[in-house]
Design a protein around this motif. Structure first.
Motif, mmCIF file in Angstrom:
data_model
loop_
_atom_site.group_PDB
_atom_site.id
_atom_site.type_symbol
_atom_site.label_atom_id
_atom_site.label_comp_id
_atom_site.label_asym_id
_atom_site.label_seq_id
_atom_site.Cartn_x
_atom_site.Cartn_y
_atom_site.Cartn_z
ATOM 1 N N SER A 398 0.848 -1.193 0.000
ATOM 2 C CA SER A 398 0.000 0.000 0.000
ATOM 3 C C SER A 398 0.882 1.240 0.000
ATOM 4 C CB SER A 398 -0.914 0.025 1.227
ATOM 5 O OG SER A 398 -1.854 -1.013 1.177
ATOM 6 N N ASP A 400 0.537 5.877 -0.319
ATOM 7 C CA ASP A 400 -0.281 7.076 -0.469
ATOM 8 C C ASP A 400 0.190 7.858 -1.688
ATOM 9 O OD1 ASP A 400 -1.588 6.424 1.862
ATOM 10 O OD2 ASP A 400 -0.426 7.809 3.121
ATOM 11 N N GLN A 418 -5.951 3.783 -9.583
ATOM 12 C CA GLN A 418 -6.293 2.886 -8.475
ATOM 13 C C GLN A 418 -6.717 1.518 -9.003
ATOM 14 O OE1 GLN A 418 -9.178 5.419 -6.342
ATOM 15 N NE2 GLN A 418 -7.989 5.029 -4.485
ATOM 16 N N GLN A 422 -4.766 -2.079 -8.328
ATOM 17 C CA GLN A 422 -5.432 -3.160 -7.608
ATOM 18 C C GLN A 422 -5.258 -4.491 -8.316
ATOM 19 O OE1 GLN A 422 -9.478 -1.849 -7.171
ATOM 20 N NE2 GLN A 422 -9.017 -0.457 -5.469
ATOM 21 N N ILE A 426 -1.482 -3.776 -5.606
ATOM 22 C CA ILE A 426 -1.036 -2.514 -5.009
ATOM 23 C C ILE A 426 -2.260 -1.684 -4.628
ATOM 24 C CG2 ILE A 426 0.208 -0.351 -5.395
ATOM 25 C CD1 ILE A 426 2.014 -1.853 -7.354
ATOM 26 N N ASN A 427 -2.309 -1.255 -3.384
ATOM 27 C CA ASN A 427 -3.406 -0.416 -2.893
ATOM 28 C C ASN A 427 -2.934 1.036 -2.850
ATOM 29 O OD1 ASN A 427 -5.924 0.289 -1.743
ATOM 30 N ND2 ASN A 427 -4.999 0.258 0.294
ATOM 31 N N ASN A 429 -3.747 4.803 -1.912
ATOM 32 C CA ASN A 429 -4.608 5.672 -1.119
ATOM 33 C C ASN A 429 -4.455 7.107 -1.614
ATOM 34 O OD1 ASN A 429 -5.212 3.459 0.737
ATOM 35 N ND2 ASN A 429 -3.101 3.748 1.453
#
Length: 568
Positions: A398, A400, A418, A422, A426-427, A429
């Motif tokens: 993850s 940011d 995003q 995904q 991979i996330n 934010n």
């Protein structure tokens, strides 16, 4: 050695362009109008009026400020049409003309540049700050020295200048410790060379931040600032410059006022243009053009690839982005071509950074790059997963990403990014910020692992130095490579033009092919539009590093035509 006259012959294309006379104004200028502009930066207020703080946007906002040199608009659409004059900070040397300096010479033994200042250029009177007086050589020297002594000065920016000299009141000499291939941009027409008087330099920080104290020699003075609404500039009645139209000379500016309309909402900005409340809109997304052509068919349009690159700067000094395999995976995971064709409707270019496509003598087309580089612009999620696993992230991670609410394109593209990430585990934010907070986070303690940004290409030397050299202010990826630093430094100080250009082309290819500090994203196409009552304007936006004052000063408004169009 006098480098004022280019040594190379014009190309056949340039020679043909010189034969084109360009459009000519047929009417007599009416000099009492107001020019209403939705600028390239219509969503942004002035970030600061203290130009000691090295803000890039100061050139755009401070229409009272001038530099030693500027781009010659006769090389643009109104003349030979060799230059669109939309680039943020790239003007070929042969297309420069004097501004505060009437002429200049480059000399050797010792290496130096001699600027011959215009006589009869006067500082504007600013109550409580200074009386009007003539610009002299020591003003120029004090302006450079004061800014260089500021704690916010960009490291190494003027370190090639050994000393300044004023042999007389209208001559300024910059003595070099060594040759610098980008000296015109650094000293004469770039971001940080606006000449300001000692009286302003000596004000306190709070006083310099007050727009009412702004001083300069330019075509306008700041009349009123309404944050979030407008910036109003009124003509300087004692301005030095003139222009010739149909064989007749006119004093500049050709209008009484210029008003910047700060409009954060895109639909409101388009409505302001459609209604005629705004005369010129300098930046319009492709999605809105068809609508404008229907609601305001009289508008004149022009389009060009945006003057910046769009990318996610990855923090290469921290995990997971300190591993180039992860950075390559971040590129392979997304489908740049799908973003271009769907989100941008094909209105853009895949590769426009670090080097801009308009720099034909420097730019390497995508198809001419190495297979490893071309692969980065393909969508290969399976290979992205393998690279992540090889780097120790088989289950992904993850992170940011910070995005500015000021960019409609960025706000639209993050959802697509995003979804792509995904698919490979991979996330991402998303942290959305207003421009002030967004910009202050770059290279600060609060900068996220990903920083979605636009960055002006500038010019070939500048873009490589500012974006990828160790410790530089605009190096948002915090990329650091000792060998790269040595090579870009050597190229900067290489006096042989051909050798210097070959070196910087190689370094550009290296950044794209091997370093991969960014996730490369398509650059959007930008339109501009203006009403027919806007005269002596051809879509130009900059005659230096985001400097529009000489362009606005040449515009005049035809009130009768405006009334006729709006009332029909």
């Amino acid at each position: 050695m006098n480098l004022r006259t280019p040594r190379i012959a014009l190309s056949l294309a340039a020679t043909a362009a010189l034969a084109w006379a360009g459009p000519a104004a047929a009417e007599t200028p009416q000099t009492d109008g107001t020019v209403n502009v939705s600028t390239v930066y219509r969503t942004l207020d002035a970030t600061t009026w203290d130009l000691q703080r090295w803000t890039w946007k100061g050139n755009h906002d401070n229409l009272q400020m001038e530099s030693l040199l500027r781009g010659d608009l006769q090389y643009g659409p109104r003349g030979s049409n060799e230059n669109s004059f939309v680039e943020q900070a790239y003007i070929p040397y042969a297309q420069l003309e004097g501004s505060l300096a009437e002429s200049w010479e480059v000399k050797e033994d010792p290496m130096r540049v001699v600027f011959h200042l215009r006589e009869g250029v006067y500082w504007q009177e600013v109550p409580g700050v200074m009386e009007s007086r003539e610009l002299v050589a020591n003003d120029v020297i004090t302006s450079f020295k004061s800014r260089w002594d500021n704690p916010r000065a960009i490291p190494t920016f003027w370190d090639f200048v050994e000393r300044w000299e004023a042999p007389d009141e209208h001559t300024v000499v910059a003595h070099f410790s060594k040759f610098h291939g980008n000296w015109p941009y650094r000293l004469a027409w770039g971001y940080y060379d606006g000449i300001l008087p000692p009286e302003w330099q000596n004000l306190s920080e709070d006083e310099r931040a007050d727009w009412k104290n702004a001083a300069g020699t330019g075509p306008y003075r700041i009349a009123d600032i309404q944050t979030g609404r407008q910036q109003v500039y009124e003509k300087n009645d004692n301005y030095w410059d003139t222009t010739t139209i149909d064989g007749e000379e006119y004093q500049l500016p050709l209008n009484e006022k210029v008003v910047y309309h700060i409009i954060k909402d895109e639909s409101s900005s388009v409505a302001a243009l459609s209604s005629g409340r705004v005369d010129i809109m300098e930046a319009i997304r492709w999605q809105l053009v068809d609508q404008l052509k229907k609601t305001a068919p009289e508008l004149e349009f022009r389009k060009h690839v945006a003057t910046q690159g769009t990318y996610i700067a990855l923090k290469t000094d921290e995990k997971p982005f300190d591993d180039v395999r992860v950075r390559r995976a971040m590129n392979l995971a997304i489908d740049q071509r799908a973003i271009l064709s769907s989100l941008l409707n094909g209105e853009g270019e895949l590769l426009n950074y670090p080097f801009a496509q308009r720099w034909t003598e420097f730019y390497t087309p995508l198809e001419d790059l190495s297979p490893a580089a071309k692969e980065l612009f393909s969508h290969n999620p399976e290979k992205a997963k393998k690279l992540l696993a090889d780097a120790g992230y088989p289950k992904g991670f993850s992170f940011d990403v910070q995005v500015c609410s000021c960019s409609p394109y960025h706000m639209d593209v993050v959802a697509m990014l995003q979804a792509y990430y995904q698919q490979v585990g991979i996330n991402m934010n998303v942290k959305t910020l207003e421009y002030g907070a967004f910009r202050s986070n770059m290279r600060g303690d609060n900068q996220a692992g990903g920083y979605l940004m636009n960055n002006g290409s500038g010019n070939p030397i500048q873009v490589l130095r500012k974006s990828f050299m160790t410790g530089q202010t605009w190096n948002a990826s915090r990329y650091s490579n000792e060998d790269f630093d040595k090579k870009i430094t050597a190229a900067i100080h290489e006096p042989d033009n051909e050798k210097r250009n070959a070196s910087i082309r190689e370094l550009n290819d290296f950044i794209i092919e091997e370093a991969v500090p960014h996730v490369w994203l398509p650059t959007e196409m930008v339109y501009s539009a203006w009403w027919p009552w806007v005269k002596n304007y051809h879509g130009e936006t900059r005659i230096g590093a985001v400097k529009p004052n000489a362009i606005y000063a040449r515009i005049w408004i035809d009130p009768e035509l405006k009334a006729k169009i709006l009332n029909d």
